[in-house]
Write a protein that holds these residues in place. Structure first.
Motif, PDB file in Angstrom:
ATOM      1  N   SER A 103       0.822  -1.214   0.000  1.00  0.00           N
ATOM      2  CA  SER A 103       0.000   0.000   0.000  1.00  0.00           C
ATOM      3  C   SER A 103       0.851   1.258   0.000  1.00  0.00           C
ATOM      4  N   LEU A 104       2.177   1.082   0.047  1.00  0.00           N
ATOM      5  CA  LEU A 104       3.106   2.202   0.105  1.00  0.00           C
ATOM      6  C   LEU A 104       3.923   2.291  -1.176  1.00  0.00           C
ATOM      7  N   LEU A 105       4.317   3.496  -1.516  1.00  0.00           N
ATOM      8  CA  LEU A 105       5.258   3.736  -2.609  1.00  0.00           C
ATOM      9  C   LEU A 105       6.490   4.405  -2.015  1.00  0.00           C
ATOM     10  N   ILE A 106       7.631   3.751  -2.155  1.00  0.00           N
ATOM     11  CA  ILE A 106       8.872   4.254  -1.582  1.00  0.00           C
ATOM     12  C   ILE A 106       9.799   4.694  -2.704  1.00  0.00           C
ATOM     13  N   SER A 107      10.274   5.916  -2.589  1.00  0.00           N
ATOM     14  CA  SER A 107      11.182   6.496  -3.574  1.00  0.00           C
ATOM     15  C   SER A 107      12.466   6.911  -2.872  1.00  0.00           C
ATOM     16  N   THR A 108      13.596   6.654  -3.514  1.00  0.00           N
ATOM     17  CA  THR A 108      14.851   7.145  -2.964  1.00  0.00           C
ATOM     18  C   THR A 108      15.822   7.447  -4.102  1.00  0.00           C
ATOM     19  N   LYS A 109      16.974   7.991  -3.736  1.00  0.00           N
ATOM     20  CA  LYS A 109      17.931   8.479  -4.726  1.00  0.00           C
ATOM     21  C   LYS A 109      19.360   8.175  -4.282  1.00  0.00           C
ATOM     22  N   ALA A 110      20.252   8.108  -5.268  1.00  0.00           N
ATOM     23  CA  ALA A 110      21.689   7.962  -5.004  1.00  0.00           C
ATOM     24  C   ALA A 110      22.446   8.507  -6.203  1.00  0.00           C
ATOM     25  N   THR A 111      23.676   8.836  -6.018  1.00  0.00           N
ATOM     26  CA  THR A 111      24.685   9.264  -6.991  1.00  0.00           C
ATOM     27  C   THR A 111      25.727  10.116  -6.285  1.00  0.00           C
ATOM     28  N   PHE A 112      25.284  11.000  -5.394  1.00  0.00           N
ATOM     29  CA  PHE A 112      26.224  11.891  -4.726  1.00  0.00           C
ATOM     30  C   PHE A 112      27.135  11.105  -3.777  1.00  0.00           C
ATOM     31  N   ARG A 113      28.216  11.748  -3.397  1.00  0.00           N
ATOM     32  CA  ARG A 113      29.220  11.073  -2.572  1.00  0.00           C
ATOM     33  C   ARG A 113      28.618  10.573  -1.267  1.00  0.00           C
ATOM     34  N   PHE A 114      28.941   9.299  -0.951  1.00  0.00           N
ATOM     35  CA  PHE A 114      28.462   8.679   0.283  1.00  0.00           C
ATOM     36  C   PHE A 114      29.614   7.885   0.899  1.00  0.00           C
ATOM     37  N   GLY A 115      30.648   8.591   1.273  1.00  0.00           N
ATOM     38  CA  GLY A 115      31.835   7.953   1.828  1.00  0.00           C
ATOM     39  C   GLY A 115      33.081   8.559   1.217  1.00  0.00           C
ATOM     40  N   ASP A 116      34.238   8.199   1.742  1.00  0.00           N
ATOM     41  CA  ASP A 116      35.495   8.804   1.323  1.00  0.00           C
ATOM     42  C   ASP A 116      36.209   8.040   0.218  1.00  0.00           C
ATOM     43  N   GLY A 117      35.783   6.829  -0.075  1.00  0.00           N
ATOM     44  CA  GLY A 117      36.492   5.999  -1.048  1.00  0.00           C
ATOM     45  C   GLY A 117      36.375   6.510  -2.469  1.00  0.00           C
ATOM     46  N   GLU A 118      37.290   6.066  -3.313  1.00  0.00           N
ATOM     47  CA  GLU A 118      37.332   6.492  -4.706  1.00  0.00           C
ATOM     48  C   GLU A 118      36.050   6.136  -5.456  1.00  0.00           C
ATOM     49  N   ASN A 119      35.404   5.042  -5.081  1.00  0.00           N
ATOM     50  CA  ASN A 119      34.230   4.569  -5.804  1.00  0.00           C
ATOM     51  C   ASN A 119      32.924   4.782  -5.045  1.00  0.00           C
ATOM     52  N   GLU A 120      32.966   5.632  -4.023  1.00  0.00           N
ATOM     53  CA  GLU A 120      31.753   5.876  -3.237  1.00  0.00           C
ATOM     54  C   GLU A 120      31.023   7.137  -3.708  1.00  0.00           C
ATOM     55  N   VAL A 121      30.947   7.301  -5.010  1.00  0.00           N
ATOM     56  CA  VAL A 121      30.282   8.449  -5.608  1.00  0.00           C
ATOM     57  C   VAL A 121      29.970   8.102  -7.060  1.00  0.00           C
ATOM     58  N   LEU A 155      18.149  -0.491   0.463  1.00  0.00           N
ATOM     59  CA  LEU A 155      17.146  -1.523   0.757  1.00  0.00           C
ATOM     60  C   LEU A 155      17.266  -1.983   2.208  1.00  0.00           C
ATOM     61  N   LYS A 156      18.485  -2.119   2.671  1.00  0.00           N
ATOM     62  CA  LYS A 156      18.701  -2.548   4.050  1.00  0.00           C
ATOM     63  C   LYS A 156      18.220  -1.485   5.034  1.00  0.00           C
ATOM     64  N   ARG A 157      18.564  -0.218   4.778  1.00  0.00           N
ATOM     65  CA  ARG A 157      18.129   0.856   5.682  1.00  0.00           C
ATOM     66  C   ARG A 157      16.611   1.009   5.665  1.00  0.00           C
ATOM     67  N   LEU A 158      16.009   0.858   4.514  1.00  0.00           N
ATOM     68  CA  LEU A 158      14.553   1.013   4.394  1.00  0.00           C
ATOM     69  C   LEU A 158      13.788  -0.216   4.878  1.00  0.00           C
ATOM     70  N   GLY A 159      14.482  -1.327   5.040  1.00  0.00           N
ATOM     71  CA  GLY A 159      13.825  -2.537   5.520  1.00  0.00           C
ATOM     72  C   GLY A 159      12.843  -3.115   4.522  1.00  0.00           C
ATOM     73  N   THR A 160      13.186  -3.049   3.246  1.00  0.00           N
ATOM     74  CA  THR A 160      12.304  -3.551   2.194  1.00  0.00           C
ATOM     75  C   THR A 160      13.145  -4.281   1.161  1.00  0.00           C
ATOM     76  N   ASP A 161      12.497  -5.094   0.323  1.00  0.00           N
ATOM     77  CA  ASP A 161      13.251  -5.814  -0.702  1.00  0.00           C
ATOM     78  C   ASP A 161      13.085  -5.206  -2.085  1.00  0.00           C
ATOM     79  N   TYR A 162      12.351  -4.092  -2.193  1.00  0.00           N
ATOM     80  CA  TYR A 162      12.266  -3.398  -3.474  1.00  0.00           C
ATOM     81  C   TYR A 162      11.977  -1.918  -3.246  1.00  0.00           C
ATOM     82  N   ILE A 163      12.378  -1.120  -4.219  1.00  0.00           N
ATOM     83  CA  ILE A 163      12.133   0.328  -4.220  1.00  0.00           C
ATOM     84  C   ILE A 163      11.203   0.622  -5.390  1.00  0.00           C
ATOM     85  N   ASP A 164      10.122   1.329  -5.114  1.00  0.00           N
ATOM     86  CA  ASP A 164       9.132   1.593  -6.158  1.00  0.00           C
ATOM     87  C   ASP A 164       9.656   2.555  -7.225  1.00  0.00           C
TER      88      ASP A 164
END
Length: 342
Positions: free
Chosen positions: A82-100, A115-124
């Motif tokens: 019954s819920l629609l979950i939206s999220t985003k990524a691309t910006f830097r999330f850590g100091d490593g060379e590949n964390e952006v 998915l782990k933080r949201l406690g779900t197995d899919y993102i709408d």
């Protein structure tokens, strides 16, 4: 609550969605937005769901992942379908060379972590938070298509892309038969109408729905900022003004003057009128509203269920009009061949 198709997809979304940028309050920037904890988030979700708002938007960088984690806790015990979950990524999330960025490496890690933080197995709806010019578009799109086929993502979108970024991506997706972007989370407001110049016509032509962020102009259209008055002590603009979209004070005052006049006529608040204006614009599928408390949320929810008159819309259009950049001012002079999307 009115629902609309998200771009050319078959997904129906509420015209208002709830943004979780106020969840967590990690760091000075997000602390200025809000510091909602799990208990507060559950209460805000209760109010939103009761009003028919079931789309909740987040991002990995919101409070360093805390916003997603709090949203995940707040949806526990609720029917996931019954819920629609939206999220985003691309910006830097850590100091490593590949964390952006939008590389295969970073996207897979980012989505699994979300998915782990949201406690779900899919993102709408998953959206790239910005364009990554250093990663081949083919690498990004093939990765996202794999994740759709794996069932981790259901619909794809972008955020803060230019017109050519988006159009090139759509063309490549079509060429390879990969999942295409159906949403563009874009800045659009009465004091930020650049979206109309190129991205709106593109959205109309290509079936990309607008998911509007910062619909109150980075907090400038709350009704608390007026000519001759100091910035309220509790305004987040004290901290975030230099980090948001630039706007001249006199331009804000001119638009707020028009909003005040229509507020007096309609009995609605300044934010409600600003939001309702957006809901009448082409390509707009949903407007992301945020709230630091229940009062703000309830007021924003009052933007639906009624409409400004065409005459009132025209007055707001006139008050917020600005000179277009080239080539848009030139194209506007030849409306017969280049009609305005609005």
């Amino acid at each position: 609550m009115e629902h609309r198709f998200l771009g050319a997809s078959g997904l129906r979304v509420p015209v208002l969605s709830f943004g979780t940028g106020t969840f967590g309050g990690e760091g000075d920037f997000f602390k200025a937005w809000g510091q909602t904890d799990v208990a507060g988030a559950r209460r805000l979700l209760d109010i939103a769901l009761e009003a028919g708002v079931n789309l909740f938007d987040s991002a990995d960088i919101y409070s360093k992942g805390a916003a997603e984690s709090i949203l995940g806790e707040a949806i526990k015990g609720r029917p996931r379908d019954s819920l629609l979950i939206s999220t985003k990524a691309t910006f830097r999330f850590g100091d490593g060379e590949n964390e952006v960025g939008s590389s295969r490496h970073h996207l897979i890690r980012s989505i699994d972590a979300a998915l782990k933080r949201l406690g779900t197995d899919y993102i709408d709806l998953f959206q790239l938070h910005g364009f990554d010019a250093r990663t081949p578009i083919e690498e990004t799109l093939s990765t996202l298509d794999d994740l759709v086929r794996a069932g981790k993502l259901r619909y794809l979108g972008v955020s803060n892309f230019s017109g050519w970024h988006l159009m090139k991506s759509l063309a490549i997706a079509e060429r390879h038969g990969w999942s295409r972007y159906v949403a563009h989370q874009a800045y659009y407001s009465l004091i930020g109408r650049d979206y109309e110049w190129e991205l709106m016509p593109l959205g109309l032509d290509q079936g990309v729905g607008a998911v509007v962020w910062s619909p109150l102009g980075w907090g400038r259209l709350t009704g608390k900022i007026r000519r001759g008055q100091p910035l309220p002590d509790n305004s987040r603009l004290h901290v975030t003004a230099d980090m948001g979209p630039p706007v001249q004070d006199e331009y804000v005052y001119r638009v707020v003057d028009a909003l005040d006049e229509i507020a007096a006529e309609t009995g609605k608040t300044v934010p409600q009128i600003a939001l309702n204006w957006l809901l009448q614009r082409p390509t707009v599928a949903t407007v992301v509203i945020g709230a630091r408390n229940e009062e703000q949320l309830k007021q924003n929810l009052g933007a639906v269920g009624w409409n400004l008159t065409p005459e009132q819309v025209a007055r707001l259009d006139a008050a917020s009009a600005t000179a277009k950049a080239y080539p848009y001012w030139h194209q506007a002079g030849f409306g017969e061949r280049n009609p305005s999307p609005v």
